[in-house]
Structures are given as structure tokens and as C-alpha cells.
Design a protein around this motif. Structure first.
Motif, PDB file in Angstrom:
ATOM      1  N   TYR A 168      26.514  83.074  -0.815  1.00 34.67           N
ATOM      2  CA  TYR A 168      25.486  82.027  -0.853  1.00 34.67           C
ATOM      3  C   TYR A 168      24.742  82.041  -2.185  1.00 34.67           C
ATOM      4  N   LEU A 169      24.352  83.221  -2.640  1.00 35.79           N
ATOM      5  CA  LEU A 169      23.613  83.316  -3.898  1.00 35.79           C
ATOM      6  C   LEU A 169      24.500  83.007  -5.111  1.00 35.79           C
ATOM      7  N   ASN A 170      25.805  83.200  -4.967  1.00 35.58           N
ATOM      8  CA  ASN A 170      26.733  82.831  -6.035  1.00 35.58           C
ATOM      9  C   ASN A 170      27.054  81.336  -6.029  1.00 35.58           C
ATOM     10  N   GLY A 171      26.578  80.636  -4.999  1.00 34.83           N
ATOM     11  CA  GLY A 171      26.873  79.204  -4.892  1.00 34.83           C
ATOM     12  C   GLY A 171      28.259  78.907  -4.374  1.00 34.83           C
ATOM     13  N   TRP A 172      28.877  79.878  -3.693  1.00 33.22           N
ATOM     14  CA  TRP A 172      30.246  79.710  -3.196  1.00 33.22           C
ATOM     15  C   TRP A 172      30.284  79.102  -1.799  1.00 33.22           C
ATOM     16  N   ILE A 173      29.206  79.259  -1.036  1.00 32.85           N
ATOM     17  CA  ILE A 173      29.122  78.643   0.286  1.00 32.85           C
ATOM     18  C   ILE A 173      27.772  77.944   0.420  1.00 32.85           C
ATOM     19  N   THR A 174      27.688  77.028   1.361  1.00 31.26           N
ATOM     20  CA  THR A 174      26.486  76.217   1.527  1.00 31.26           C
ATOM     21  C   THR A 174      25.540  76.836   2.547  1.00 31.26           C
TER      22      THR A 174
END
Length: 300
Positions: free
Chosen positions: A259-265
Motif C-alpha cells: 500500500y505504501l509503495n502504491g502497488w495496491i489500493t
């Protein structure tokens, strides 16, 4: 960059715990052991990962982790028919690696510490820019059990020995390795050691002899655990439990990293929360979504 988790081995040192399951599926506090090495690769920014395990255990990892989409990553699986050495992973994974650099971590290794992510990203950059290999050294009290690095007066690595009878230092090479793409070619040229294995130490020696082995020491503030014995399993669980309770944040929460890497919403994390909300792991995911830890985590 590609990533490999080597989660094979016979597991006999942990019998009877591992008579019917893989060591890397055993719990370390509130997560399966394999979550911890997987989190290291994810923190390094690696999203394309191959898990290598035994014929019996590979389907169990697939059942646990699937294709990795819930963590914003892509997981593939391959079988290591017999435990013929760590360096064999690069031969088994040659097609997966292709023409990219690769990082490998052992499935029973746990790393933690403030600033670890920066060290990992630097190792990735070195491999991607053709600067050879990066390994991580850690001080141990029982160097006879590990691959040991000798340093000169300027702190440069000058030799590596596998399980030496007379160790030249107390710094071992941990189970985390970053290589450029030549590692596949080098692995294929290795000859089995006296114990019949393709040794990772022999692979590291090739880079060392070329002056292309970077040894990063993990000093004060970092923890490395090799969970290969009953005692170390307990130590690892106690370490994770105490650290998480005192720091109020989790080690190896894969949904949080993704989540923090922007890989999942946010919606994907909420779906995981709904499944896990009856325990403290699920409650932690909600804290992450509510930005409770974001400022701290982004500075890691």
C-alpha cells in the motif's frame, strides 16, 4: 530487477516440527516465516519474484500466496528436486531471471532495522548499474557455522571461507544477495563442493576475485535472524512480538508495504481487513489506512 526466495531444504534440523510441513510455513509470531524474506524483497522495490521449494512444499506456498496480486506483486514457483546448494537457485531460475539482475534471499532469514530499505535500494542500484554484487555482513558469536568474510586494514573484503575451522573474523555473510546478470553464467560453471553442493560462497568468491563484491556490514540498530533451529525460532518470535509491541508497527506486513509503495489500493487493503479484522493483524491494517504510521514509515 528479479527476486528469488529459496525456501527448500529437508528441514531435518527442526524435526518433528517439519515432518509434514515446510520450515518456511511455520509461524514467526503472527505471520508465516516466508512473509519476512518476502517483505525484504518488496522493500527493495522488487515485484517479480520466484519462490523455489521442494516438490512437496511448492503447492503449499502457492495455496498461501497465490500469484501475489493481493500484495501488488507477481509470484512464480519452481521446484528444487533435491537440496544441491544455494547457488543452484540461479540455474533453476535462469529462464525467470532472463537478462535482468537478481536478488536472492533465503526463506528462513529475517532482517529488521531502521534504514534497511535504503541499504536494499542501494544494493539494487549497484546491481542494475553493473557494479557487481552486494552481500550483507553481520557479527556472529559462532563463525564456524557460516560463510565468513576477512577484511584488510582499510575495511575491504579480502577473503570468504565457508564454515572455517579457524575463522578469520566474526562477520558472516547473511542469506541476502544482490547480483548482476552474470550470476547465472557463473553459477553454471561452479563445481560441487566436497559436500556435493553448489556453494554460494564459491559464487561470491568469483565476484570478490574480480574486485566486484561489495560487503555491507549491518551494525548496531540492525537485526538478522537465521531461524534454522528450535531455539532461533523462539528467539525470532520473541523478537518480532516485543519489537512490534514497543514500536507499535509491524515487521513484514506485506499489505502495508504494498500500500505504501502504491502497488495496491485502499480498497484492496479494506478487502484484506474484512478477512482479518477479528485479530490484531487486521486492526493494524485499519491503522495503516487511517495514516496512523505513514510519517514514520516513509522515513524508513
Amino acid at each position: 530487477m528479479k527476486g528469488i526466495i529459496l525456501a527448500g531444504g529437508s528441514g531435518t534440523r527442526l524435526y518433528p516440527l517439519t515432518k509434514v510441513t515446510s520450515k518456511q510455513l511455520l509461524p514467526i509470531y503472527d505471520k508465516p516465516m516466508i512473509y519476512y524474506p518476502l517483505s525484504v524483497l518488496m522493500n527493495a522495490g522488487i515485484r517479480d519474484i520466484l519462490i523455489i521449494s521442494t516438490p512437496a512444499d511448492t503447492p503449499r506456498f502457492e495455496e498461501l500466496l497465490g500469484d501475489g496480486h493481493q500484495f501488488g506483486i507477481s509470484l512464480q514457483y519452481k521446484v528444487q528436486p533435491s537440496p544441491d546448494g544455494l547457488a543452484q537457485a540461479f540455474i533453476i531460475g535462469a529462464d525467470f531471471i532472463g537478462d535482468e539482475p537478481v536478488a536472492m534471499i533465503l526463506g528462513d532469514n529475517i532482517f529488521a532495522g531502521h534504514g534497511l530499505k535504503k541499504r536494499l535500494r542501494a544494493a539494487v542500484e549497484n546491481a542494475e548499474t553493473g557494479k557487481g554484487a552486494t552481500v550483507f555482513g553481520y557479527y556472529v558469536d559462532d563463525p564456524e557455522r557460516f560463510g565468513i568474510v576477512e577484511f584488510d586494514m582499510d575495511g575491504r573484503a579480502v577473503s570468504i571461507e565457508e564454515k572455517p575451522a579457524k575463522p578469520k573474523s566474526n562477520y558472516c555473510v547473511t542469506g541476502l544477495y544482490f547480483y548482476d546478470n552474470r550470476v547465472v553464467e557463473y553459477a553454471r560453471k561452479l563445481k560441487p563442493s566436497a559436500r556435493g553442493e553448489l556453494e554460494i560462497t564459491d559464487l561470491n568468491k568469483i565476484y570478490l576475485q574480480k574486485g566486484e563484491l561489495n560487503v555491507e556490514l549491518l551494525g548496531q540498530g540492525f537485526t538478522w535472524l537465521d531461524t534454522g533451529t528450535h531455539e532461533s525460532l523462539v528467539d525470532a518470535t520473541n523478537f518480532v512480538k516485543i519489537t512490534e509491541q514497543h514500536q507499535h508497527r509491524k515487521i513484514a506486513c506485506l499489505e502495508e508495504i504494498a500500500y505504501l509503495n502504491g502497488w495496491i489500493t485502499r480498497e484492496q487493503v479494506l478487502r484484506e481487513y474484512e478477512e482479518l479484522k477479528k485479530n490484531q493483524y487486521g486492526q493494524y491494517l485499519m491503522d495503516v489506512l487511517n495514516n496512523k504510521y505513514v510519517d514514520i514509515l516513509h522515513n524508513d
